[in-house]
Design a protein around this motif. Sequence first.
Motif, PDB file in Angstrom:
ATOM      1  N   ILE A  12       3.993   6.925 -19.517  1.00 43.56           N
ATOM      2  CA  ILE A  12       4.936   6.260 -18.618  1.00 43.56           C
ATOM      3  C   ILE A  12       4.213   5.769 -17.373  1.00 43.56           C
ATOM      4  O   ILE A  12       4.392   4.629 -16.944  1.00 43.56           O
ATOM      5  N   VAL A  13       3.375   6.610 -16.808  1.00 41.80           N
ATOM      6  CA  VAL A  13       2.657   6.240 -15.592  1.00 41.80           C
ATOM      7  C   VAL A  13       1.762   5.032 -15.834  1.00 41.80           C
ATOM      8  O   VAL A  13       1.710   4.105 -15.025  1.00 41.80           O
ATOM      9  N   SER A  14       1.056   5.005 -16.972  1.00 42.41           N
ATOM     10  CA  SER A  14       0.157   3.885 -17.245  1.00 42.41           C
ATOM     11  C   SER A  14       0.931   2.576 -17.431  1.00 42.41           C
ATOM     12  O   SER A  14       0.498   1.527 -16.952  1.00 42.41           O
ATOM     13  N   ILE A  15       2.052   2.622 -18.097  1.00 43.37           N
ATOM     14  CA  ILE A  15       2.842   1.398 -18.283  1.00 43.37           C
ATOM     15  C   ILE A  15       3.444   0.940 -16.952  1.00 43.37           C
ATOM     16  O   ILE A  15       3.441  -0.257 -16.648  1.00 43.37           O
ATOM     17  N   VAL A  16       3.929   1.878 -16.164  1.00 39.93           N
ATOM     18  CA  VAL A  16       4.492   1.526 -14.861  1.00 39.93           C
ATOM     19  C   VAL A  16       3.417   0.897 -13.981  1.00 39.93           C
ATOM     20  O   VAL A  16       3.656  -0.117 -13.321  1.00 39.93           O
TER      21      VAL A  16
ATOM     22  N   ALA B 209       0.729  -0.710 -14.934  1.00 40.83           N
ATOM     23  CA  ALA B 209       0.421  -2.053 -15.455  1.00 40.83           C
ATOM     24  C   ALA B 209       1.479  -3.057 -15.012  1.00 40.83           C
ATOM     25  O   ALA B 209       1.155  -4.191 -14.620  1.00 40.83           O
ATOM     26  N   ARG B 210       2.731  -2.662 -15.048  1.00 40.47           N
ATOM     27  CA  ARG B 210       3.814  -3.552 -14.605  1.00 40.47           C
ATOM     28  C   ARG B 210       3.735  -3.805 -13.100  1.00 40.47           C
ATOM     29  O   ARG B 210       4.060  -4.893 -12.630  1.00 40.47           O
ATOM     30  N   LEU B 211       3.314  -2.793 -12.338  1.00 43.09           N
ATOM     31  CA  LEU B 211       3.177  -2.967 -10.897  1.00 43.09           C
ATOM     32  C   LEU B 211       2.112  -4.011 -10.557  1.00 43.09           C
ATOM     33  O   LEU B 211       2.261  -4.766  -9.592  1.00 43.09           O
ATOM     34  N   VAL B 212       1.058  -4.068 -11.345  1.00 44.77           N
ATOM     35  CA  VAL B 212       0.035  -5.092 -11.128  1.00 44.77           C
ATOM     36  C   VAL B 212       0.643  -6.479 -11.321  1.00 44.77           C
ATOM     37  O   VAL B 212       0.396  -7.397 -10.528  1.00 44.77           O
ATOM     38  N   ILE B 213       1.458  -6.640 -12.345  1.00 40.38           N
ATOM     39  CA  ILE B 213       2.130  -7.918 -12.583  1.00 40.38           C
ATOM     40  C   ILE B 213       3.052  -8.261 -11.411  1.00 40.38           C
ATOM     41  O   ILE B 213       3.078  -9.405 -10.941  1.00 40.38           O
ATOM     42  N   VAL B 214       3.787  -7.269 -10.917  1.00 42.57           N
ATOM     43  CA  VAL B 214       4.677  -7.492  -9.772  1.00 42.57           C
ATOM     44  C   VAL B 214       3.875  -7.921  -8.549  1.00 42.57           C
ATOM     45  O   VAL B 214       4.282  -8.825  -7.817  1.00 42.57           O
ATOM     46  N   LEU B 215       2.731  -7.305  -8.329  1.00 42.00           N
ATOM     47  CA  LEU B 215       1.909  -7.663  -7.167  1.00 42.00           C
ATOM     48  C   LEU B 215       1.391  -9.096  -7.255  1.00 42.00           C
ATOM     49  O   LEU B 215       1.331  -9.804  -6.253  1.00 42.00           O
ATOM     50  N   ILE B 216       1.032  -9.521  -8.440  1.00 44.99           N
ATOM     51  CA  ILE B 216       0.574 -10.902  -8.618  1.00 44.99           C
ATOM     52  C   ILE B 216       1.722 -11.871  -8.346  1.00 44.99           C
ATOM     53  O   ILE B 216       1.560 -12.857  -7.611  1.00 44.99           O
ATOM     54  N   GLN B 217       2.891 -11.594  -8.909  1.00 42.86           N
ATOM     55  CA  GLN B 217       4.048 -12.454  -8.672  1.00 42.86           C
ATOM     56  C   GLN B 217       4.428 -12.473  -7.198  1.00 42.86           C
ATOM     57  O   GLN B 217       4.720 -13.528  -6.627  1.00 42.86           O
TER      58      GLN B 217
ATOM     59  N   GLY C 188       9.841   0.075  -4.626  1.00 36.44           N
ATOM     60  CA  GLY C 188      11.086  -0.386  -5.249  1.00 36.44           C
ATOM     61  C   GLY C 188      10.892  -0.726  -6.713  1.00 36.44           C
ATOM     62  O   GLY C 188      11.722  -0.396  -7.559  1.00 36.44           O
ATOM     63  N   SER C 189       9.784  -1.363  -7.019  1.00 36.88           N
ATOM     64  CA  SER C 189       9.478  -1.691  -8.420  1.00 36.88           C
ATOM     65  C   SER C 189       9.308  -0.434  -9.244  1.00 36.88           C
ATOM     66  O   SER C 189       9.750  -0.359 -10.394  1.00 36.88           O
ATOM     67  N   LEU C 190       8.685   0.565  -8.656  1.00 38.30           N
ATOM     68  CA  LEU C 190       8.508   1.842  -9.349  1.00 38.30           C
ATOM     69  C   LEU C 190       9.856   2.456  -9.720  1.00 38.30           C
ATOM     70  O   LEU C 190      10.054   2.909 -10.852  1.00 38.30           O
TER      71      LEU C 190
ATOM     72  N   LEU D 146      14.297  10.861  -8.271  1.00 39.98           N
ATOM     73  CA  LEU D 146      15.382  10.795  -9.261  1.00 39.98           C
ATOM     74  C   LEU D 146      15.021   9.925 -10.461  1.00 39.98           C
ATOM     75  O   LEU D 146      15.246  10.311 -11.610  1.00 39.98           O
ATOM     76  N   SER D 147      14.462   8.749 -10.205  1.00 43.24           N
ATOM     77  CA  SER D 147      14.143   7.846 -11.312  1.00 43.24           C
ATOM     78  C   SER D 147      13.030   8.400 -12.177  1.00 43.24           C
ATOM     79  O   SER D 147      13.097   8.320 -13.403  1.00 43.24           O
ATOM     80  N   PHE D 148      11.999   8.982 -11.557  1.00 42.32           N
ATOM     81  CA  PHE D 148      10.901   9.524 -12.350  1.00 42.32           C
ATOM     82  C   PHE D 148      11.356  10.745 -13.143  1.00 42.32           C
ATOM     83  O   PHE D 148      11.004  10.908 -14.312  1.00 42.32           O
TER      84      PHE D 148
END
Length: 154
Positions: free
Chosen positions: A3-7, A9-17, A47-49, A138-140
Amino acid sequence: DFIVSIVLARLVIVLIQLSVVLWFALLVLDIQLIGGLASLYGMIMLGSLVFLCFGFCFGSIAKTQEAIRPLVTSFTFPQLIFSGVFFPISSMPEIIQPFAHALPLSVIATGLRDIANDGVSLLTFNSTTLGIVIWIILSFFTVTKFFVWKEIAS
């Protein structure tokens, strides 16, 4: 770990956007940002996390791809209405306001406004910071509780 690795990876995409949109806003639209870029990026990452964890949770709960949409809609629709993004929370009935202030999108939007408009640092401990920390926990916890590897792998 999965879960941490996928999150991440998605955070990197969010940072680029975020960088592309923020660059456009600052340079082309001449938007004035009172707070620091590091605080703004940090708040968006936190927030993305939160929302990525909830997304993985809904993906684990739903048995089919068609079942995910109603789950996500039931989570996001109330936030769009009650979070103060489109309508001020102060204009809502008083009985709804405490609920509206506690929503994750409301906490994140308030934090972003505080940083961008008032120059508040992400490291400032206030109710917004406390709300973000609570929603991250809570979310994690929720995603680790409902994430089942067998269902994803099969």
